[in-house]
Write a protein that holds these residues in place. Structure first.
Motif, PDB file in Angstrom:
ATOM      1  N   GLY A 112       0.813  -1.212   0.000  1.00 43.25           N
ATOM      2  CA  GLY A 112       0.000   0.000   0.000  1.00 43.25           C
ATOM      3  C   GLY A 112       0.843   1.257   0.000  1.00 43.25           C
ATOM      4  O   GLY A 112       0.538   2.226  -0.701  1.00 43.25           O
ATOM      5  N   GLY A 113       1.918   1.251   0.776  1.00 46.47           N
ATOM      6  CA  GLY A 113       2.816   2.409   0.798  1.00 46.47           C
ATOM      7  C   GLY A 113       3.535   2.588  -0.522  1.00 46.47           C
ATOM      8  O   GLY A 113       3.648   3.705  -1.044  1.00 46.47           O
ATOM      9  N   TRP A 114       4.030   1.475  -1.083  1.00 44.55           N
ATOM     10  CA  TRP A 114       4.735   1.544  -2.366  1.00 44.55           C
ATOM     11  C   TRP A 114       3.795   2.023  -3.472  1.00 44.55           C
ATOM     12  O   TRP A 114       4.149   2.872  -4.284  1.00 44.55           O
ATOM     13  CB  TRP A 114       5.291   0.155  -2.702  1.00 44.55           C
ATOM     14  CG  TRP A 114       6.042   0.074  -3.985  1.00 44.55           C
ATOM     15  CD1 TRP A 114       7.348   0.411  -4.203  1.00 44.55           C
ATOM     16  CD2 TRP A 114       5.531  -0.385  -5.258  1.00 44.55           C
ATOM     17  NE1 TRP A 114       7.683   0.185  -5.520  1.00 44.55           N
ATOM     18  CE2 TRP A 114       6.595  -0.293  -6.189  1.00 44.55           C
ATOM     19  CE3 TRP A 114       4.292  -0.847  -5.684  1.00 44.55           C
ATOM     20  CZ2 TRP A 114       6.436  -0.671  -7.521  1.00 44.55           C
ATOM     21  CZ3 TRP A 114       4.144  -1.216  -7.004  1.00 44.55           C
ATOM     22  CH2 TRP A 114       5.207  -1.127  -7.907  1.00 44.55           C
ATOM     23  N   ARG A 115       2.581   1.485  -3.488  1.00 47.86           N
ATOM     24  CA  ARG A 115       1.599   1.885  -4.504  1.00 47.86           C
ATOM     25  C   ARG A 115       1.270   3.368  -4.389  1.00 47.86           C
ATOM     26  O   ARG A 115       1.147   4.065  -5.403  1.00 47.86           O
ATOM     27  CB  ARG A 115       0.329   1.044  -4.341  1.00 47.86           C
ATOM     28  CG  ARG A 115      -0.768   1.333  -5.360  1.00 47.86           C
ATOM     29  CD  ARG A 115      -1.941   0.387  -5.114  1.00 47.86           C
ATOM     30  NE  ARG A 115      -3.008   0.575  -6.095  1.00 47.86           N
ATOM     31  CZ  ARG A 115      -4.023   1.417  -5.948  1.00 47.86           C
ATOM     32  NH1 ARG A 115      -4.121   2.159  -4.851  1.00 47.86           N
ATOM     33  NH2 ARG A 115      -4.955   1.515  -6.887  1.00 47.86           N
ATOM     34  N   SER A 116       1.133   3.867  -3.180  1.00 49.66           N
ATOM     35  CA  SER A 116       0.836   5.293  -3.010  1.00 49.66           C
ATOM     36  C   SER A 116       1.976   6.150  -3.532  1.00 49.66           C
ATOM     37  O   SER A 116       1.747   7.221  -4.103  1.00 49.66           O
ATOM     38  CB  SER A 116       0.564   5.607  -1.538  1.00 49.66           C
ATOM     39  OG  SER A 116       1.737   5.492  -0.752  1.00 49.66           O
ATOM     40  N   GLY A 117       3.226   5.682  -3.357  1.00 52.75           N
ATOM     41  CA  GLY A 117       4.361   6.415  -3.899  1.00 52.75           C
ATOM     42  C   GLY A 117       4.354   6.442  -5.422  1.00 52.75           C
ATOM     43  O   GLY A 117       4.668   7.467  -6.037  1.00 52.75           O
ATOM     44  N   VAL A 118       3.991   5.312  -6.022  1.00 56.77           N
ATOM     45  CA  VAL A 118       3.891   5.243  -7.490  1.00 56.77           C
ATOM     46  C   VAL A 118       2.840   6.234  -7.993  1.00 56.77           C
ATOM     47  O   VAL A 118       3.084   7.014  -8.932  1.00 56.77           O
ATOM     48  CB  VAL A 118       3.528   3.814  -7.949  1.00 56.77           C
ATOM     49  CG1 VAL A 118       3.232   3.798  -9.447  1.00 56.77           C
ATOM     50  CG2 VAL A 118       4.658   2.847  -7.631  1.00 56.77           C
ATOM     51  N   ILE A 119       1.663   6.212  -7.375  1.00 55.92           N
ATOM     52  CA  ILE A 119       0.586   7.111  -7.802  1.00 55.92           C
ATOM     53  C   ILE A 119       0.999   8.565  -7.607  1.00 55.92           C
ATOM     54  O   ILE A 119       0.733   9.428  -8.455  1.00 55.92           O
ATOM     55  CB  ILE A 119      -0.703   6.791  -7.027  1.00 55.92           C
ATOM     56  CG1 ILE A 119      -1.207   5.386  -7.400  1.00 55.92           C
ATOM     57  CG2 ILE A 119      -1.775   7.834  -7.317  1.00 55.92           C
ATOM     58  CD1 ILE A 119      -2.367   4.907  -6.558  1.00 55.92           C
ATOM     59  N   ASN A 120       1.673   8.853  -6.501  1.00 58.89           N
ATOM     60  CA  ASN A 120       2.121  10.221  -6.237  1.00 58.89           C
ATOM     61  C   ASN A 120       3.075  10.700  -7.326  1.00 58.89           C
ATOM     62  O   ASN A 120       2.918  11.814  -7.857  1.00 58.89           O
ATOM     63  CB  ASN A 120       2.813  10.268  -4.871  1.00 58.89           C
ATOM     64  CG  ASN A 120       3.319  11.646  -4.526  1.00 58.89           C
ATOM     65  OD1 ASN A 120       4.384  12.054  -4.971  1.00 58.89           O
ATOM     66  ND2 ASN A 120       2.578  12.358  -3.707  1.00 58.89           N
TER      67      ASN A 120
END
Length: 211
Positions: A112-120
């Motif tokens: 979830g943290g990694w995915r949020s970084g990608v989206i950001n």
């Protein structure tokens, strides 16, 4: 771990959510739920169309970046690879963390943290003029190639501790570098390229010494 320091932050977040809730309910009362929801869907669909048009102007291909993080535990001097690739095909983006080291020590981040970084990072590149409309961007993304149980997709019982901070900071630069190589091909999008200025993060040993 420090409720006396974080309690006010938590209350502020709850208060912000409550204010947002009341604002949305006021809109629903004024215009009706169907209209409000319809406008939300229309905004997301419009942003999706704009982003797909921007992606279509970019070359198809796979763009990669690799870097290393260190110190998974006190006394550890190991280096751990953080892999990233983005495959662009038409108006579709496939994201992968292939090549990343297996989860270890406290140097971990959840999916979830990694995915949020990608989206950001992708929002910085493609959505600067699509305020609050990154839902359209997410529709263009595919996470089916993500490898589980790595330092950036850790699962229980792996520890995350301060890991997400270090991993996501490194990840933003990674994605910026990969996107830059993609976006430089289109003159209209070159001005939106961002890249990594490097990352300075405290090691586990450094945090222990500082206490």
């Amino acid at each position: 771990r420090a409720p006396h320091l974080l309690a006010l932050d938590l209350r502020a977040g709850i208060s912000g959510n409550n204010v947002s809730k009341q604002s949305i309910l006021a809109l629903v009362q004024r215009y009706g739920a169907d209209v409000v929801k319809g406008v939300m869907r229309r905004i997301i669909s419009h942003s999706e169309q704009v982003i797909r048009e921007r992606l279509e102007r970019l070359p198809d291909g796979v763009f990669r970046d690799r870097r290393y993080v260190e110190c998974a535990l006190p006394g550890d001097r190991g280096c751990y690879e953080l892999g990233f690739s983005i495959e662009k095909s038409g108006s579709r983006l496939s994201l992968s963390n292939e090549g990343s080291a297996p989860q270890t020590g406290a140097l971990n981040c959840s999916f979830g943290g990694w995915r949020s970084g990608v989206i950001n990072a992708l929002a910085i590149a493609f959505c600067t003029d699509l305020y609050y409309a990154i839902g359209g961007l997410v529709r263009c993304m595919d996470f089916s190639e993500v490898v589980p149980r790595t330092i950036c997709t850790a699962e229980y019982p792996a520890s995350v501790s301060n890991g997400p901070n270090a991993i996501i900071m490194a990840e933003l630069g990674q994605i910026g570098n990969a996107l830059g190589r993609m976006m430089i091909r289109d003159e209209s999008q070159r001005s939106k390229i961002f890249t990594s200025a490097g990352m300075n993060g405290a090691s586990v040993d450094g945090m222990q010494i500082g206490r």
